[in-house]
Scaffold this active site. Structure first.
Site, PDB file in Angstrom:
ATOM      1  N   LYS A  42       0.805  -1.192   0.000  1.00 22.05           N
ATOM      2  CA  LYS A  42       0.000   0.000   0.000  1.00 22.05           C
ATOM      3  C   LYS A  42       0.852   1.262   0.000  1.00 22.05           C
ATOM      4  O   LYS A  42       0.367   2.364  -0.234  1.00 22.05           O
ATOM      5  CB  LYS A  42      -0.863   0.007   1.277  1.00 22.05           C
ATOM      6  CG  LYS A  42      -1.739  -1.208   1.430  1.00 22.05           C
ATOM      7  CD  LYS A  42      -2.406  -1.208   2.809  1.00 22.05           C
ATOM      8  CE  LYS A  42      -3.142  -2.500   3.061  1.00 22.05           C
ATOM      9  NZ  LYS A  42      -3.549  -2.597   4.478  1.00 22.05           N
ATOM     10  N   GLU A  97       7.517   2.735  -6.410  1.00 26.07           N
ATOM     11  CA  GLU A  97       7.699   2.219  -5.046  1.00 26.07           C
ATOM     12  C   GLU A  97       7.855   3.363  -4.058  1.00 26.07           C
ATOM     13  O   GLU A  97       8.286   4.449  -4.436  1.00 26.07           O
ATOM     14  CB  GLU A  97       8.984   1.382  -4.996  1.00 26.07           C
ATOM     15  CG  GLU A  97       8.846  -0.080  -4.707  1.00 26.07           C
ATOM     16  CD  GLU A  97       8.230  -0.495  -3.390  1.00 26.07           C
ATOM     17  OE1 GLU A  97       7.434   0.253  -2.797  1.00 26.07           O
ATOM     18  OE2 GLU A  97       8.537  -1.610  -2.964  1.00 26.07           O
ATOM     19  N   ASP A 101      14.928  -0.494  -0.054  1.00 22.89           N
ATOM     20  CA  ASP A 101      15.753  -0.666   1.139  1.00 22.89           C
ATOM     21  C   ASP A 101      16.773  -1.780   0.848  1.00 22.89           C
ATOM     22  O   ASP A 101      17.824  -1.530   0.256  1.00 22.89           O
ATOM     23  CB  ASP A 101      14.807  -0.995   2.303  1.00 22.89           C
ATOM     24  CG  ASP A 101      15.492  -1.083   3.634  1.00 22.89           C
ATOM     25  OD1 ASP A 101      16.662  -0.715   3.739  1.00 22.89           O
ATOM     26  OD2 ASP A 101      14.845  -1.536   4.603  1.00 22.89           O
ATOM     27  N   LYS A 129      17.318   3.927   0.137  1.00 22.60           N
ATOM     28  CA  LYS A 129      18.152   3.729   1.344  1.00 22.60           C
ATOM     29  C   LYS A 129      19.303   2.797   0.949  1.00 22.60           C
ATOM     30  O   LYS A 129      19.266   1.603   1.220  1.00 22.60           O
ATOM     31  CB  LYS A 129      17.276   3.037   2.397  1.00 22.60           C
ATOM     32  CG  LYS A 129      17.397   3.563   3.814  1.00 22.60           C
ATOM     33  CD  LYS A 129      16.758   2.591   4.796  1.00 22.60           C
ATOM     34  CE  LYS A 129      15.400   2.981   5.266  1.00 22.60           C
ATOM     35  NZ  LYS A 129      14.862   2.040   6.283  1.00 22.60           N
ATOM     36  N   PHE A 150      14.543   4.178  10.027  1.00 24.42           N
ATOM     37  CA  PHE A 150      13.212   3.680   9.698  1.00 24.42           C
ATOM     38  C   PHE A 150      12.256   4.865   9.647  1.00 24.42           C
ATOM     39  O   PHE A 150      12.051   5.558  10.639  1.00 24.42           O
ATOM     40  CB  PHE A 150      12.739   2.646  10.716  1.00 24.42           C
ATOM     41  CG  PHE A 150      11.531   1.906  10.232  1.00 24.42           C
ATOM     42  CD1 PHE A 150      11.653   0.812   9.385  1.00 24.42           C
ATOM     43  CD2 PHE A 150      10.257   2.322  10.589  1.00 24.42           C
ATOM     44  CE1 PHE A 150      10.540   0.151   8.897  1.00 24.42           C
ATOM     45  CE2 PHE A 150       9.131   1.662  10.109  1.00 24.42           C
ATOM     46  CZ  PHE A 150       9.279   0.571   9.268  1.00 24.42           C
ATOM     47  N   VAL A 151      11.695   5.105   8.476  1.00 26.47           N
ATOM     48  CA  VAL A 151      10.871   6.298   8.277  1.00 26.47           C
ATOM     49  C   VAL A 151       9.406   5.935   8.047  1.00 26.47           C
ATOM     50  O   VAL A 151       9.090   4.831   7.587  1.00 26.47           O
ATOM     51  CB  VAL A 151      11.395   7.142   7.089  1.00 26.47           C
ATOM     52  CG1 VAL A 151      12.732   7.767   7.428  1.00 26.47           C
ATOM     53  CG2 VAL A 151      11.494   6.312   5.814  1.00 26.47           C
ATOM     54  N   ASP A 157       4.583   3.087   6.446  1.00 29.47           N
ATOM     55  CA  ASP A 157       3.916   2.754   7.711  1.00 29.47           C
ATOM     56  C   ASP A 157       4.854   2.063   8.693  1.00 29.47           C
ATOM     57  O   ASP A 157       5.936   1.583   8.327  1.00 29.47           O
ATOM     58  CB  ASP A 157       2.745   1.807   7.444  1.00 29.47           C
ATOM     59  CG  ASP A 157       3.229   0.396   7.111  1.00 29.47           C
ATOM     60  OD1 ASP A 157       4.046   0.245   6.179  1.00 29.47           O
ATOM     61  OD2 ASP A 157       2.821  -0.562   7.800  1.00 29.47           O
ATOM     62  N   ARG A 163       0.676   6.180   7.711  1.00 29.20           N
ATOM     63  CA  ARG A 163       0.741   6.397   6.258  1.00 29.20           C
ATOM     64  C   ARG A 163       0.232   7.776   5.861  1.00 29.20           C
ATOM     65  O   ARG A 163       0.657   8.351   4.864  1.00 29.20           O
ATOM     66  CB  ARG A 163      -0.107   5.354   5.521  1.00 29.20           C
ATOM     67  CG  ARG A 163       0.435   3.947   5.583  1.00 29.20           C
ATOM     68  CD  ARG A 163      -0.323   3.072   4.590  1.00 29.20           C
ATOM     69  NE  ARG A 163      -0.185   1.652   4.861  1.00 29.20           N
ATOM     70  CZ  ARG A 163       0.848   0.902   4.489  1.00 29.20           C
ATOM     71  NH1 ARG A 163       1.843   1.444   3.841  1.00 29.20           N
ATOM     72  NH2 ARG A 163       0.880  -0.379   4.772  1.00 29.20           N
TER      73      ARG A 163
HETATM   74  P1  IMP Z   1      13.137  -3.958   0.503  1.00 25.03           P
HETATM   75  O1  IMP Z   1      12.641  -5.227  -0.102  1.00 25.03           O
HETATM   76  O2  IMP Z   1      14.012  -4.230   1.706  1.00 25.03           O
HETATM   77  O3  IMP Z   1      13.820  -3.036  -0.463  1.00 25.03           O
HETATM   78  O4  IMP Z   1      11.914  -3.219   1.146  1.00 25.03           O
HETATM   79  C1  IMP Z   1      10.907  -2.644   0.454  1.00 25.03           C
HETATM   80  C2  IMP Z   1       9.686  -2.446   1.333  1.00 25.03           C
HETATM   81  O5  IMP Z   1       9.992  -2.455   2.746  1.00 25.03           O
HETATM   82  C3  IMP Z   1       9.101  -1.090   1.080  1.00 25.03           C
HETATM   83  O6  IMP Z   1       8.158  -1.138   0.045  1.00 25.03           O
HETATM   84  C4  IMP Z   1       8.455  -0.743   2.413  1.00 25.03           C
HETATM   85  O7  IMP Z   1       7.151  -1.225   2.466  1.00 25.03           O
HETATM   86  C5  IMP Z   1       9.284  -1.467   3.452  1.00 25.03           C
HETATM   87  N1  IMP Z   1      10.253  -0.568   4.099  1.00 25.03           N
HETATM   88  C6  IMP Z   1      11.594  -0.566   3.973  1.00 25.03           C
HETATM   89  N2  IMP Z   1      12.163   0.418   4.694  1.00 25.03           N
HETATM   90  C7  IMP Z   1      11.147   1.056   5.318  1.00 25.03           C
HETATM   91  C8  IMP Z   1      11.088   2.197   6.215  1.00 25.03           C
HETATM   92  O8  IMP Z   1      12.081   2.840   6.580  1.00 25.03           O
HETATM   93  N3  IMP Z   1       9.836   2.545   6.637  1.00 25.03           N
HETATM   94  C9  IMP Z   1       8.707   1.887   6.251  1.00 25.03           C
HETATM   95  N4  IMP Z   1       8.728   0.845   5.410  1.00 25.03           N
HETATM   96  C10 IMP Z   1       9.929   0.429   4.947  1.00 25.03           C
END
Ligand code: IMP
Length: 179
Positions: A42, A97, A101, A129, A150-151, A157, A163
């Site tokens: 979401k 997106e 992260d 990030k 963590f934001v 969220d 959100r």
């Molecule tokens: P990744 O697979 O680790 O790149 O993470 C992607 C998903 O993790 C994002 O679409 C977010 O939903 C969640 N996410 C990663 N870092 C954060 C953060 O700092 N705050 C909130 N959600 C995060």
């Protein structure tokens, strides 16, 4: 500022300016073409609707919902909870997106959508990030690069909450540690 935050990282005004400039770049790059924006639910909803309003070429909107997160930690396992409604074969596709992260979610999206034979497939993320990257993913459009914090807000969220904050902020430690 919301009482659960320790600081605002990106203000409402900075977000608006960043999203506008992404929209202008995308409009120039895809001029005269019809672009399919694929939002990852979401978290990308707020960003995607604002971004779409700054794109001057025709767009279609479609969505996917993936799961890999529980609280603040990635399980590393990505599952499709909701798939695209339309075929993207032969289409110009831009994945939208909220944040990249570890990159694991985006790597999965690129692999999965790539098998559906789009004409082009690129990534647009509001936040990047890079310090936590585990999978290298090509990001064509990035709004803001942030540190390893963590934001929440503007779609992002923590356990489903925050959100709707109009800015991006960092949660206080007491909140994430459950005190
Ligand atoms: P990744 O697979 O680790 O790149 O993470 C992607 C998903 O993790 C994002 O679409 C977010 O939903 C969640 N996410 C990663 N870092 C954060 C953060 O700092 N705050 C909130 N959600 C995060």
């Amino acid at each position: 500022m919301h009482k659960d935050l320790q600081e605002i990282l990106i203000s409402k005004e900075e977000l608006a300016a960043g999203v506008k400039s992404l929209g202008e770049r995308i409009s120039a790059d895809y001029a005269g073409r019809c672009l399919t924006l694929v939002g990852v639910l979401k978290g990308s909803v707020f960003f995607m609707t604002d971004l779409a309003r700054h794109i001057t070429t025709d767009v279609r909107l479609d969505f996917m919902m993936l799961s890999s997160y529980s609280g603040m930690h990635s399980t590393g396992v990505v599952r499709i909870l909701l798939d695209l409604k339309e075929s993207i074969e032969g289409s110009d596709v831009l994945i939208v997106e909220d944040i990249v992260d570890s990159g694991l979610t985006m790597k999965y999206m690129l692999q999965n959508l790539g098998t559906r034979l789009p004409k082009s497939l690129e990534v647009c993320t509001l936040l990047d990030k890079p310090s936590r990257r585990r999978a290298q993913v090509p990001i064509k459009y990035s709004g803001f690069t942030i540190e390893d914090k963590f934001v929440v807000g503007y779609g992002l969220d923590y356990n489903g909450i925050y959100r709707n904050l109009p800015y991006v902020g960092v949660l206080r430690k007491e909140v994430t540690e459950g005190k």
